[in-house]
Design an enzyme around this catalytic site. Structure first.
Site, PDB file in Angstrom:
ATOM      1  CG  HIS A  37      -1.292   4.073  13.769  1.00 34.02           C
ATOM      2  ND1 HIS A  37      -2.622   4.182  14.090  1.00 34.02           N
ATOM      3  CD2 HIS A  37      -1.242   4.062  12.421  1.00 34.02           C
ATOM      4  CE1 HIS A  37      -3.347   4.251  13.001  1.00 34.02           C
ATOM      5  NE2 HIS A  37      -2.541   4.178  11.963  1.00 34.02           N
ATOM      6  CD  GLU A  97      -2.255  -1.701   2.607  1.00 34.88           C
ATOM      7  OE1 GLU A  97      -2.126  -0.942   3.576  1.00 34.88           O
ATOM      8  OE2 GLU A  97      -2.697  -2.865   2.711  1.00 34.88           O
ATOM      9  CD  GLU A 134      -3.518  -4.851   5.237  1.00 35.47           C
ATOM     10  OE1 GLU A 134      -4.663  -5.313   5.015  1.00 35.47           O
ATOM     11  OE2 GLU A 134      -3.291  -3.639   5.321  1.00 35.47           O
ATOM     12  CG  ASP A 143      -0.080  -1.697  15.062  1.00 37.29           C
ATOM     13  OD1 ASP A 143      -0.223  -1.770  16.275  1.00 37.29           O
ATOM     14  OD2 ASP A 143       0.833  -1.035  14.509  1.00 37.29           O
ATOM     15  CE1 TYR A 144      -4.174  -1.135  11.250  1.00 32.11           C
ATOM     16  CE2 TYR A 144      -2.518   0.070  10.015  1.00 32.11           C
ATOM     17  CZ  TYR A 144      -3.561   0.048  10.924  1.00 32.11           C
ATOM     18  OH  TYR A 144      -3.987   1.207  11.498  1.00 32.11           O
ATOM     19  CD  GLN A 167       0.320   2.275   4.697  1.00 30.53           C
ATOM     20  OE1 GLN A 167      -0.791   2.520   5.168  1.00 30.53           O
ATOM     21  NE2 GLN A 167       0.663   2.630   3.470  1.00 30.53           N
TER      22      GLN A 167
END
Ligand SMILES: Cc1ncc(C[n+]2csc(CCOP(=O)(O)OP(=O)(O)O)c2C)c(N)n1
Length: 808
Positions: free
Chosen positions: A596, A498, A529, A554-555, A551
């Site tokens: 984040h 991304e 993802e 956390d994701y 990115q």
């Protein structure tokens, strides 16, 4: 497309099939059905543990096999047995070997007994881990059991064809592609299309205009659950309409709906889809309806429990084998008597192959059982427990179908019985057991990580070189220079994620590199993802070198399942047959708020064993890791420190060449009183705390682990502990997370407990997710003050006179 019946002449004319070929198809389909039936029997009789077969899908797969060419890839699931037999890469005997869990890769080349039946994996690699010529193989990427998980990697398997066709610098890699002509064939069951990753993959493949042909076998059920509970309108063809390509455009899929028992229509459909996919890179979805499942879902239960009488009667009537048989007779291709001969010889052949597979599986174990019994008997001759020992050995030899487990249990029982007897014969028993344990370790434990000359652990360390002119630059500029050099020297390197393309990623690591190397080398993806990782897996399986960006750390949770189930296990579950050297790049630790600044490291390291997990403290270390990984053939995650991009570092003169070895911690501050073990963003605050502690005459050594998997391969943290005899493990993960992991590595595995003068301590983050704002962060994660306090408390406990209580 047609579903009307044709005469043989028309069959030859319209389908370009000769009578012999039709009969060969019938013969293979029939044999495959026998495999399902006999395999099922083997499970029910106790010789194998679980069975799931391809019955009911035979004719669809025969049609698919006709357009499947060498160099193409399959990414499918357990029903594809007939396809795989038709392609000839995995034989019937080999599938039976898998059913019995035969641990020799020459017997079960797919999984070497490591996966249950229905995992069809061709071997892409030579024994030394180097690539075979994939253009000489009908490739089948290694199956996984979670339904739908074959879809993410399909994205990359198909997309690679596009890259091989459109990128001139890839034309030299002729063992992976011929002008991108290869199709990636995906297969999935109707019920598994309810999974989110199915739709994500469908969308991604469409967006990427990648030549995939996705077959959905629709038998209306997912085990017992009918389509009405799986999808809107109970009808996938309806749902898929929005994906349809408009005539004359190259956006979207060609959609086909065809009946799973209609041999001529299936052949026509696959031909048309394959032509468009191969020549024009137009993806297709083939929704195969009216499929049946004659023996039910698996050996775990019968479908009479949930299918109505009417449905069962219909399934019998529309069984694809029965329908093909009728059609052959109607077309005068063969008589019923001739087909009966084919059936009888097919049955005999399958029985023979099964027997061979069983004997090949059993004989070595029986031989081991005999060897063990002999050794045990020799022991019995001198032991006072002779009678009991002989009983154990008799039990062993009388067991017609022994397991290795039985042999080892017998040996253990004998050793316990004779524990007080100093018998010399015991040595032979123990030596034999140790030798077997070694072999068993190889059978079940090998290839978790690369054992090839390209193992990341074998990369030569090359130090960064600095000169008077080495500039001081921002951290992101170090990475930028590293990626620039990597893209220039490695034509197979592709970076995507991304905001990676046009923007050059949200922290500018790839700034300007899309302009320099082109839209495809450095590219944007949708927010997806799971399939970013899948895209990377598929591309890597076709010889490319992807850097896939998630990115924020956390994701990564979205992608973790596929990293865990597919990427991390690939080399192991194929026992060295397939690899996917994917670099997953992400950034994490310090920023603010739940999503984040996460440091979910324990969640990651415990789920991706089989990958390397690297946590560089700055961008120079990160660049060195990227250089190391690109010289290796292993998958890895690199977690960059979020607040490091805007800190200044000196740019090494050899930015494209220096390497950082994996599994080698670095002492970033020497000290004599206590060892602080940490990594990533915590290195800076540990150093700050150490400076404050030095004002109180506490001399802390700070060790940067750098690499969580592998962890300190040379045991260097122990050397630090020997010097200081006190140790504190610090990180931002939850209590009991990665600090506990590090503690176990050093205290238990390295034997650190022996050198301790104080109890070892951990200082992790809070158990809750990080709260927002600077104060929220301060009270969620370790900081210079909490590290100071933790160290001081340990020193106070050890020597209250020198370090009086400060904090109450
Ligand atoms: C993620 C996941 N959830 C559940 C299962 C258990 N399971 C195995 S097969 C299956 C049904 C799949 O049905 P379908 O996709 O229609 O394929 P079919 O077996 O009918 O060919 C289920 C629920 C699984 N393997 N993976």
């Amino acid at each position: 497309m047609t579903d009307t019946l044709l005469g043989m002449k028309e069959v030859e004319k319209e389908l370009h099939l000769r009578a012999e070929e039709v009969l060969e198809d019938y013969r293979l389909a029939y044999k495959s059905r026998q495999v399902s039936m006999i395999g099922r029997r083997e499970v029910l009789s106790g010789k194998a543990k679980f069975g799931i077969f391809g019955d009911g899908k035979e004719i669809t797969q025969i049609a698919m096999s006709k357009v499947f060419q060498k160099g193409d890839f399959r990414s499918g699931y357990y029903r594809d047995q007939t396809l795989i037999f038709a392609l000839g890469e995995i034989s019937i005997q080999e599938l039976f070997a898998q059913l019995y869990a035969h641990t020799d890769e020459r017997a079960d080349p797919s999984t070497a007994g490591r996966s249950m039946i229905g995992h069809y994996n061709t071997r892409s690699l030579n024994p030394d881990g180097s690539w075979k010529n994939l253009m000489e193989i009908y490739n089948s990427s290694a199956d996984v059991s979670p339904t739908g998980s074959q879809m993410p990697r399909l994205v990359g398997l198909a997309y690679a064809s596009r890259l091989y066709r459109e990128q001139d610098e890839l034309k030299q890699f002729t063992q992976f592609s011929k002008n991108g002509n290869e199709i990636a064939f995906g297969t999935i069951g109707n019920a598994s299309t309810s999974e989110g990753m199915f739709w994500e993959a469908l969308n991604a493949i469409g967006v990427l205009k990648a030549p995939a042909i996705i077959t959905i076998y629709d038998d209306e059920y997912g085990i017992s659950v009918h389509n009405q509970h799986q999808m809107v309108k109970s009808n996938l063809s309806e749902l898929l309409k929005g994906f349809q390509r408009l005539p004359g455009t190259h956006d979207g899929y060609d959609l086909y709906t065809v009946r799973g028992w209609d041999y001529p229509a299936l052949i026509e459909t696959y031909r048309q889809a394959a032509n468009n996919a191969r020549s024009g890179h137009i993806p297709a979805i083939i929704h195969v309806i009216e499929q049946t499942q004659p023996f039910g879902h698996s050996t775990s239960g019968s479908h009479e429990r949930y299918k109505s009488k009417e449905r069962l009667a219909w399934e019998e009537e529309f069984d694809c084998l029965k329908k093909l048989r009728e059609w052959i007779i109607e077309q005068d291709i063969a008589t019923s008597a001739e087909l009966e001969q084919i059936e009888a010889s097919g049955h005999r052949e399958v029985e023979e192959l099964r027997k061979k597979a069983w004997q090949a599986y059993l004989l070595p174990i029986q031989e081991e059982s005999r060897q063990a019994a002999n050794l045990i008997n020799q022991l019995a001759a001198t032991s006072s427990h002779a009678a009991e020992i002989r009983k154990i050995s008799q039990h062993l030899v009388q067991n017609p179908n022994p397991l290795r487990r039985d042999i080892m249990i017998a040996i253990q029982d004998v050793l316990i019985l004779t524990r007080d007897e100093p018998l010399s014969e015991k040595q032979a028993v123990i030596a034999w057991r140790n030798e077997q344990e070694y072999l068993i370790q190889e059978r079940y434990g090998s290839h978790l990580y690369s054992e090839s000359p390209l193992s990341a652990l074998k990369v030569e360390p090359v130090k960064p070189v600095y000169s008077d002119t080495s500039p001081l630059v921002y951290g992101f500029e170090v990475l930028n220079a590293c990626f620039d050099a990597a893209l220039a020297r490695e034509p197979r390197l592709y970076a995507f994620g991304e905001d990676v393309g046009k923007l050059g990623d949200v922290n500018q690591g790839f700034r300007g590199l899309q302009e320099k190397y082109g839209q495809l080398r450095v590219s944007d993806t949708g927010i997806r993802e799971t399939t970013i990782i899948g895209q990377a897996i598929g591309m890597a399986q076709r010889g490319l070198r992807p850097i896939a960006e998630i990115q924020y750390l956390d994701y990564m949770l979205y992608a973790l399942q596929i990293m865990s189930d597919d990427l991390a296990t690939l080399l192991w579950r194929t026992k060295g047959g397939q690899k996917a050297p994917v670099i997953v790049r992400t950034r994490g630790h310090r920023l603010e708020g739940i999503w984040h600044s996460g440091s979910l490291m324990a969640g990651i390291i415990h789920l991706v064993r089989g990958m390397h997990v690297l946590v560089p403290r700055n961008m120079t270390q990160a660049a060195g890791f990227y250089n190391s990984l690109l010289l290796s053939d292993e998958p890895a995650v690199v977690v960059e420190v979020l607040n490091g991009y805007r800190l200044r570092e000196r740019l090494p003169d050899n930015i494209g060449e220096f390497t950082v070895p994996l599994g080698v911690p670095e002492v970033i501050r020497e000290g004599a009183d206590i060892t602080i073990v940490t990594y990533g963003a915590c290195c800076r605050i540990a150093l700050q705390a150490a400076e404050r502690l030095s004002e109180l005459h506490i001399d802390a050594e700070v060790v940067d682990v750098q690499s969580l998997l592998p962890f300190d391969v040379n045991g260097s943290i122990l050397e630090s502990l020997k010097k200081t005899s006190r140790i504190l493990f610090v990180d931002e993960d939850v209590p009991g997370g990665t600090t506990a992991y590090m503690l176990q590595e050093v205290i238990e595995k390295q034997g650190g407990y022996y050198w301790l003068d104080s109890p070892p301590h951990t200082l992790p983050g809070a158990p809750h997710r990080p709260a927002y704002g600077s104060d929220g962060d301060y009270w969620t994660k370790p900081n210079s003050e909490t590290i100071f306090r933790a160290v001081y408390e340990m020193m106070h406990e050890a020597d209250p006179g020198s370090y009086p209580r400060i904090f109450g």
